[in-house]
Write an enzyme that holds these catalytic residues in place. Structure first.
Site, PDB file in Angstrom:
ATOM      1  N   ASN A   1       0.816  -1.219   0.000  1.00 13.56           N
ATOM      2  CA  ASN A   1       0.000   0.000   0.000  1.00 13.56           C
ATOM      3  C   ASN A   1       0.852   1.273   0.000  1.00 13.56           C
ATOM      4  O   ASN A   1       1.641   1.508   0.904  1.00 13.56           O
ATOM      5  CB  ASN A   1      -0.888  -0.030   1.253  1.00 13.56           C
ATOM      6  CG  ASN A   1      -2.090   0.862   1.147  1.00 13.56           C
ATOM      7  OD1 ASN A   1      -2.357   1.437   0.096  1.00 13.56           O
ATOM      8  ND2 ASN A   1      -2.831   0.985   2.241  1.00 13.56           N
TER       9      ASN A   1
ATOM     10  N   HIS B   1     -14.935  -3.928  10.614  1.00 21.06           N
ATOM     11  CA  HIS B   1     -14.543  -2.623  11.176  1.00 21.06           C
ATOM     12  C   HIS B   1     -15.755  -1.726  11.369  1.00 21.06           C
ATOM     13  O   HIS B   1     -16.373  -1.309  10.392  1.00 21.06           O
ATOM     14  CB  HIS B   1     -13.643  -1.874  10.192  1.00 21.06           C
ATOM     15  CG  HIS B   1     -12.292  -2.471  10.022  1.00 21.06           C
ATOM     16  ND1 HIS B   1     -11.258  -1.762   9.477  1.00 21.06           N
ATOM     17  CD2 HIS B   1     -11.796  -3.697  10.320  1.00 21.06           C
ATOM     18  CE1 HIS B   1     -10.176  -2.532   9.432  1.00 21.06           C
ATOM     19  NE2 HIS B   1     -10.479  -3.709   9.929  1.00 21.06           N
TER      20      HIS B   1
ATOM     21  N   ARG C   1     -14.283  -4.667  15.251  1.00 16.77           N
ATOM     22  CA  ARG C   1     -13.249  -3.706  15.634  1.00 16.77           C
ATOM     23  C   ARG C   1     -13.897  -2.341  15.771  1.00 16.77           C
ATOM     24  O   ARG C   1     -14.706  -1.949  14.931  1.00 16.77           O
ATOM     25  CB  ARG C   1     -12.145  -3.667  14.559  1.00 16.77           C
ATOM     26  CG  ARG C   1     -10.946  -2.838  14.961  1.00 16.77           C
ATOM     27  CD  ARG C   1      -9.931  -2.708  13.828  1.00 16.77           C
ATOM     28  NE  ARG C   1     -10.166  -1.497  13.056  1.00 16.77           N
ATOM     29  CZ  ARG C   1      -9.236  -0.896  12.287  1.00 16.77           C
ATOM     30  NH1 ARG C   1      -8.016  -1.416  12.188  1.00 16.77           N
ATOM     31  NH2 ARG C   1      -9.526   0.193  11.627  1.00 16.77           N
TER      32      ARG C   1
ATOM     33  N   TYR D   1     -10.082   9.003  13.744  1.00 19.89           N
ATOM     34  CA  TYR D   1      -9.105   7.918  13.800  1.00 19.89           C
ATOM     35  C   TYR D   1      -9.705   6.602  13.294  1.00 19.89           C
ATOM     36  O   TYR D   1     -10.731   6.164  13.794  1.00 19.89           O
ATOM     37  CB  TYR D   1      -8.606   7.762  15.230  1.00 19.89           C
ATOM     38  CG  TYR D   1      -7.699   6.592  15.437  1.00 19.89           C
ATOM     39  CD1 TYR D   1      -6.711   6.304  14.514  1.00 19.89           C
ATOM     40  CD2 TYR D   1      -7.821   5.779  16.555  1.00 19.89           C
ATOM     41  CE1 TYR D   1      -5.867   5.226  14.703  1.00 19.89           C
ATOM     42  CE2 TYR D   1      -6.980   4.707  16.750  1.00 19.89           C
ATOM     43  CZ  TYR D   1      -6.012   4.432  15.815  1.00 19.89           C
ATOM     44  OH  TYR D   1      -5.186   3.366  15.996  1.00 19.89           O
TER      45      TYR D   1
ATOM     46  N   ASP E   1      -7.548  -1.145  17.416  1.00 15.77           N
ATOM     47  CA  ASP E   1      -6.224  -0.997  16.809  1.00 15.77           C
ATOM     48  C   ASP E   1      -5.586   0.300  17.299  1.00 15.77           C
ATOM     49  O   ASP E   1      -6.157   1.378  17.111  1.00 15.77           O
ATOM     50  CB  ASP E   1      -6.397  -0.951  15.271  1.00 15.77           C
ATOM     51  CG  ASP E   1      -5.081  -1.110  14.533  1.00 15.77           C
ATOM     52  OD1 ASP E   1      -4.018  -1.005  15.171  1.00 15.77           O
ATOM     53  OD2 ASP E   1      -5.119  -1.348  13.305  1.00 15.77           O
TER      54      ASP E   1
ATOM     55  N   HIS F   1      -2.576   1.275  16.279  1.00 14.87           N
ATOM     56  CA  HIS F   1      -1.796   1.787  15.144  1.00 14.87           C
ATOM     57  C   HIS F   1      -0.461   2.404  15.527  1.00 14.87           C
ATOM     58  O   HIS F   1      -0.107   3.495  15.054  1.00 14.87           O
ATOM     59  CB  HIS F   1      -2.658   2.789  14.354  1.00 14.87           C
ATOM     60  CG  HIS F   1      -2.890   2.379  12.945  1.00 14.87           C
ATOM     61  ND1 HIS F   1      -2.264   2.977  11.896  1.00 14.87           N
ATOM     62  CD2 HIS F   1      -3.656   1.412  12.404  1.00 14.87           C
ATOM     63  CE1 HIS F   1      -2.651   2.414  10.767  1.00 14.87           C
ATOM     64  NE2 HIS F   1      -3.492   1.454  11.050  1.00 14.87           N
TER      65      HIS F   1
ATOM     66  N   GLU G   1      -4.535  -4.091  19.327  1.00 16.30           N
ATOM     67  CA  GLU G   1      -3.595  -4.315  18.222  1.00 16.30           C
ATOM     68  C   GLU G   1      -2.559  -3.201  18.111  1.00 16.30           C
ATOM     69  O   GLU G   1      -2.875  -2.027  18.324  1.00 16.30           O
ATOM     70  CB  GLU G   1      -4.435  -4.370  16.935  1.00 16.30           C
ATOM     71  CG  GLU G   1      -3.642  -4.447  15.672  1.00 16.30           C
ATOM     72  CD  GLU G   1      -4.572  -4.385  14.461  1.00 16.30           C
ATOM     73  OE1 GLU G   1      -5.787  -4.606  14.598  1.00 16.30           O
ATOM     74  OE2 GLU G   1      -4.072  -4.105  13.366  1.00 16.30           O
TER      75      GLU G   1
ATOM     76  N   GLU H   1       1.324  -6.633  11.595  1.00 10.90           N
ATOM     77  CA  GLU H   1       0.891  -6.408  10.211  1.00 10.90           C
ATOM     78  C   GLU H   1       1.996  -5.805   9.351  1.00 10.90           C
ATOM     79  O   GLU H   1       1.957  -5.923   8.132  1.00 10.90           O
ATOM     80  CB  GLU H   1      -0.387  -5.561  10.154  1.00 10.90           C
ATOM     81  CG  GLU H   1      -0.202  -4.123  10.560  1.00 10.90           C
ATOM     82  CD  GLU H   1      -1.524  -3.347  10.600  1.00 10.90           C
ATOM     83  OE1 GLU H   1      -2.519  -3.890  11.102  1.00 10.90           O
ATOM     84  OE2 GLU H   1      -1.539  -2.215  10.137  1.00 10.90           O
TER      85      GLU H   1
ATOM     86  N   ARG I   1      -0.315 -11.080  13.571  1.00 12.39           N
ATOM     87  CA  ARG I   1      -1.069 -10.239  12.632  1.00 12.39           C
ATOM     88  C   ARG I   1      -0.490 -10.233  11.220  1.00 12.39           C
ATOM     89  O   ARG I   1      -0.854  -9.388  10.404  1.00 12.39           O
ATOM     90  CB  ARG I   1      -1.061  -8.783  13.136  1.00 12.39           C
ATOM     91  CG  ARG I   1      -1.995  -8.515  14.260  1.00 12.39           C
ATOM     92  CD  ARG I   1      -3.429  -8.491  13.840  1.00 12.39           C
ATOM     93  NE  ARG I   1      -3.793  -7.312  13.075  1.00 12.39           N
ATOM     94  CZ  ARG I   1      -4.767  -7.293  12.173  1.00 12.39           C
ATOM     95  NH1 ARG I   1      -5.435  -8.380  11.885  1.00 12.39           N
ATOM     96  NH2 ARG I   1      -5.063  -6.187  11.548  1.00 12.39           N
TER      97      ARG I   1
ATOM     98  N   HIS J   1      -3.696 -10.131   8.951  1.00 10.29           N
ATOM     99  CA  HIS J   1      -4.076  -8.793   8.503  1.00 10.29           C
ATOM    100  C   HIS J   1      -4.917  -8.902   7.230  1.00 10.29           C
ATOM    101  O   HIS J   1      -4.446  -9.444   6.231  1.00 10.29           O
ATOM    102  CB  HIS J   1      -2.791  -7.999   8.227  1.00 10.29           C
ATOM    103  CG  HIS J   1      -2.992  -6.535   8.038  1.00 10.29           C
ATOM    104  ND1 HIS J   1      -2.151  -5.778   7.260  1.00 10.29           N
ATOM    105  CD2 HIS J   1      -3.913  -5.689   8.535  1.00 10.29           C
ATOM    106  CE1 HIS J   1      -2.555  -4.515   7.291  1.00 10.29           C
ATOM    107  NE2 HIS J   1      -3.605  -4.426   8.056  1.00 10.29           N
TER     108      HIS J   1
ATOM    109  N   ASP K   1      -6.183  -3.529   1.285  1.00 12.15           N
ATOM    110  CA  ASP K   1      -4.927  -3.462   0.531  1.00 12.15           C
ATOM    111  C   ASP K   1      -4.272  -4.834   0.382  1.00 12.15           C
ATOM    112  O   ASP K   1      -3.338  -4.992  -0.407  1.00 12.15           O
ATOM    113  CB  ASP K   1      -3.948  -2.397   1.074  1.00 12.15           C
ATOM    114  CG  ASP K   1      -3.740  -2.414   2.567  1.00 12.15           C
ATOM    115  OD1 ASP K   1      -4.679  -2.052   3.297  1.00 12.15           O
ATOM    116  OD2 ASP K   1      -2.641  -2.763   3.006  1.00 12.15           O
TER     117      ASP K   1
ATOM    118  N   GLU L   1      -9.349 -10.916   9.931  1.00  9.07           N
ATOM    119  CA  GLU L   1      -9.870  -9.580   9.644  1.00  9.07           C
ATOM    120  C   GLU L   1     -10.478  -9.615   8.241  1.00  9.07           C
ATOM    121  O   GLU L   1      -9.880 -10.148   7.309  1.00  9.07           O
ATOM    122  CB  GLU L   1      -8.728  -8.564   9.682  1.00  9.07           C
ATOM    123  CG  GLU L   1      -9.157  -7.139   9.418  1.00  9.07           C
ATOM    124  CD  GLU L   1      -7.986  -6.157   9.480  1.00  9.07           C
ATOM    125  OE1 GLU L   1      -6.841  -6.583   9.234  1.00  9.07           O
ATOM    126  OE2 GLU L   1      -8.220  -4.980   9.772  1.00  9.07           O
TER     127      GLU L   1
ATOM    128  N   TRP M   1       1.617   7.009  12.417  1.00  7.68           N
ATOM    129  CA  TRP M   1       0.246   6.984  11.937  1.00  7.68           C
ATOM    130  C   TRP M   1      -0.342   5.586  12.024  1.00  7.68           C
ATOM    131  O   TRP M   1       0.263   4.628  11.640  1.00  7.68           O
ATOM    132  CB  TRP M   1       0.153   7.458  10.472  1.00  7.68           C
ATOM    133  CG  TRP M   1      -1.263   7.548  10.066  1.00  7.68           C
ATOM    134  CD1 TRP M   1      -2.130   8.573  10.312  1.00  7.68           C
ATOM    135  CD2 TRP M   1      -2.025   6.548   9.374  1.00  7.68           C
ATOM    136  NE1 TRP M   1      -3.376   8.259   9.838  1.00  7.68           N
ATOM    137  CE2 TRP M   1      -3.332   7.022   9.241  1.00  7.68           C
ATOM    138  CE3 TRP M   1      -1.701   5.280   8.850  1.00  7.68           C
ATOM    139  CZ2 TRP M   1      -4.339   6.294   8.635  1.00  7.68           C
ATOM    140  CZ3 TRP M   1      -2.694   4.551   8.243  1.00  7.68           C
ATOM    141  CH2 TRP M   1      -4.014   5.059   8.130  1.00  7.68           C
TER     142      TRP M   1
END
Ligand code: EZ4
Ligand code: CO
Length: 409
Positions: free
Chosen positions: A37, A122, A147, A159, A217, A219, A243, A269, A290, A319, A323, A346, A409
Site C-alpha cells: 500500500n 470494522h 473492531r 481515527y 487498533d 496503530h 492491536e 501487520e 497479525r 491482517h 490493501d 480480519e 500513523w
C-alpha cells in the site's frame, strides 16, 4: 513442467493492486499478490526487473527451493518490498500446484481444521450514535466480532477512517490510501485518546452486552507505558485484542506492556519475516500473529510461523484490510483453514470494482469466510477488466502533533 512467463499486472479498481501471474509450458497459470500500500510500483519493478528473469525455466513444483533461492541469493534480506515480491512468487506456485493436483490449496496444507474462518469487521463513527449504527450494520451483515474505532474529542481527523470517506460521508469500506500527489496530514493527541477510548468501550458494552468480541487498533501510536495504561483501562470491557499498541520496530517494549495488563495483544501487520516475531513468540509477549501472507513472504513462511506460534498457544489474526488483494486474502484463508491454531480473520469486503477484476471462489456467509473448493487459490484475474483501471499514485495519511512534530500513523 517449466515456468515460461512471469508477468506483473498493476490495476486500480477502487485502489491499487500488484499481481504476479506465472505461466507454465503446460498452460497452467498461478497468481500471487504483491501489493504494498502506497509503494506499489517499487514491488512491481522488483518483480519485473529482478525476479522474473530468475523464474524462467524453473520447475514450478519446487516451491520451497524457489523461496529459499530468492530469499538467500539476493544477499539483501527481508524488508517489505523484497518480501512482498517473494510472497507473490510463493502464492503463484502454490496456486499452480493446487491446479495440477486438482485440489484447493488448504488440502495441500493438511486439509480443513474447521468449517469456516471466524471474521471481524470494522465499525467506526464520528460519535456514539454513528458508531452504534455502524456496529448494527455489521451485525446485520453477519459479523460476530467487531473492531471499534472512533473520533477523539479535540482531534480533527477521525481515527480509523479515511479522510476521503470522512469528507464524502461514505461508509468506511476502503483503506485510507488517498489518491493524489501528496499524502493527507492528520492530527493526533495521545493523552486525549487515552482518556476517550475507555468511555467508548464502556458505552458499547452497555448498549450491546458482554458477549460480542470487540477489538481495537492502536496503530503504533503509544509509548510502552501509555500502551500499558490503555490495556489496563480496557480490562473491564474484555477486549478480544488490542492491536499494534506500540511501534513495531521495538519488540522489547512489549515486555513492559505485558507486565501491566491482561488485555490480549496482537501485533505484526508490518512484519516481514519470522525473525520479527521470534522474541514476541518465544517470550509469549503477544497472543495473535497479525502477519499478512502478502507482506510476509507468502503461504510457506506464514504456515511456518504459525507452527512455531502453536508451541506457545499463540493464534492467528492475519491482517485482512482491502490493501491485501483478493489473491492475498485467499492465500491466507487457505492457511487459516488448515492450521490448528487459527484465531480470527480480519475481513473488509473488497469493492464491486475490485471483485470485477478478481473472480473469486471465496465466500462470506453468517460471519464466516471460506476460500472455496476450486483447485489452487480459487482466484482468477480478468485481465480485460484489470486494464480498465489505470494505476493512480496513492499515499497513506500521516500524523502531526499540535506542535508540528511528526507522529506515528
Ligand atoms: O492501516 O492496511 O488493521 N488494519 C490496519 C490497516 C492499515 C493498512 C495500511 O496499509 O491497521 O488499516
Ligand atoms: Co492494524
Amino acid at each position: 513442467m517449466k515456468i515460461t512467463a512471469a508477468d506483473v499486472i498493476v490495476t486500480s479498481p477502487s485502489r491499487n493492486f500488484v499481481t504476479l501471474k506465472i505461466t507454465t509450458d503446460e498452460g497452467i497459470t498461478g497468481l500471487g499478490d504483491a501489493t504494498l500500500n502506497g509503494r506499489e510500483l517499487a514491488v512491481a519493478t522488483y518483480l519485473k526487473e529482478h525476479l522474473a528473469p530468475l523464474l524462467l525455466n524453473r520447475d514450478p513444483h519446487n516451491i520451497e527451493d524457489t523461496w529459499q533461492f530468492l530469499y538467500r541469493s539476493s544477499y539483501w534480506r527481508r524488508g517489505p518490498v523484497t518480501m512482498a515480491a517473494i510472497a507473490a512468487v510463493d502464492m503463484a506456485l502454490w496456486d499452480i500446484k493446487g491446479k495440477v493436483a486438482g485440489l484447493p490449496v488448504y488440502q495441500l496444507l493438511g486439509g480443513a481444521s474447521r468449517t469456516g474462518l471466524r471474521t471481524y469487521g470494522h465499525a467506526s463513527g464520528r460519535d456514539l450514535p454513528e458508531l452504534f449504527d455502524s456496529i448494527r450494520e455489521h451485525l446485520e451483515e453477519g459479523y460476530k466480532s467487531i473492531r471499534i474505532q472512533t473520533s477523539v474529542p479535540g482531534i480533527k481527523s477521525l481515527y480509523g477512517v479515511a479522510a476521503q470517506a470522512q469528507s464524502s460521508g461514505e461508509r468506511y469500506d476502503y483503506e485510507p490510501a488517498g489518491r493524489g500527489d501528496l499524502p493527507t496530514e492528520e492530527d493526533w493527541d495521545t493523552r486525549a485518546y487515552l482518556r476517550h477510548v475507555p468511555t467508548v468501550f464502556e458505552a458499547v458494552r452497555n448498549e450491546f452486552g458482554p458477549e460480542i468480541p470487540l477489538l481495537h487498533d492502536g496503530h503504533h501510536r503509544m509509548t510502552p507505558i501509555q500502551a500499558a495504561k490503555l490495556g489496563k483501562s480496557l480490562e473491564p470491557y474484555d477486549l478480544y485484542w488490542l492491536e499494534d499498541c506500540t511501534p513495531a520496530e521495538n519488540q522489547d517494549a512489549l515486555r513492559l506492556v505485558r507486565q501491566h495488563t491482561t488485555t490480549p495483544l496482537a501485533i505484526g501487520e508490518v512484519f516481514n519475516t519470522v525473525y520479527d516475531f521470534q522474541t514476541l513468540i518465544r517470550e509469549q509477549l503477544i497472543d495473535y500473529v497479525r502477519a499478512a501472507s502478502t507482506h510476509f513472504g507468502g503461504i510457506s513462511p506464514l504456515k511456518k510461523v504459525m507452527d512455531y506460534a502453536a508451541l506457545y498457544q499463540i493464534r492467528s489474526g492475519f491482517h485482512g484490510p482491502t490493501d491485501v488483494s483478493p489473491v492475498g486474502l485467499a492465500a491466507q484463508s487457505h492457511v487459516g483453514l488448515a492450521i490448528h491454531n487459527f484465531g480470527i480473520q480480519e475481513y473488509m469486503e473488497h469493492s464491486e470494482a475490485t471483485n470485477s477484476v478478481f473472480e473469486q471462489s471465496l465466500n462470506f456467509a453468517d460471519g464466516y469466510l471460506h476460500p472455496g473448493d476450486k483447485p489452487g487459490l480459487g482466484v482468477e484475474l480478468n485481465e480485460e477488466a484489470a486494464a480498465r483501471f489505470e494505476y493512480q499514485r496513492a499515499y497513506l495519511p500521516y500524523n502531526r502533533l499540535a506542535d508540528g512534530t511528526v507522529h506515528d500513523w
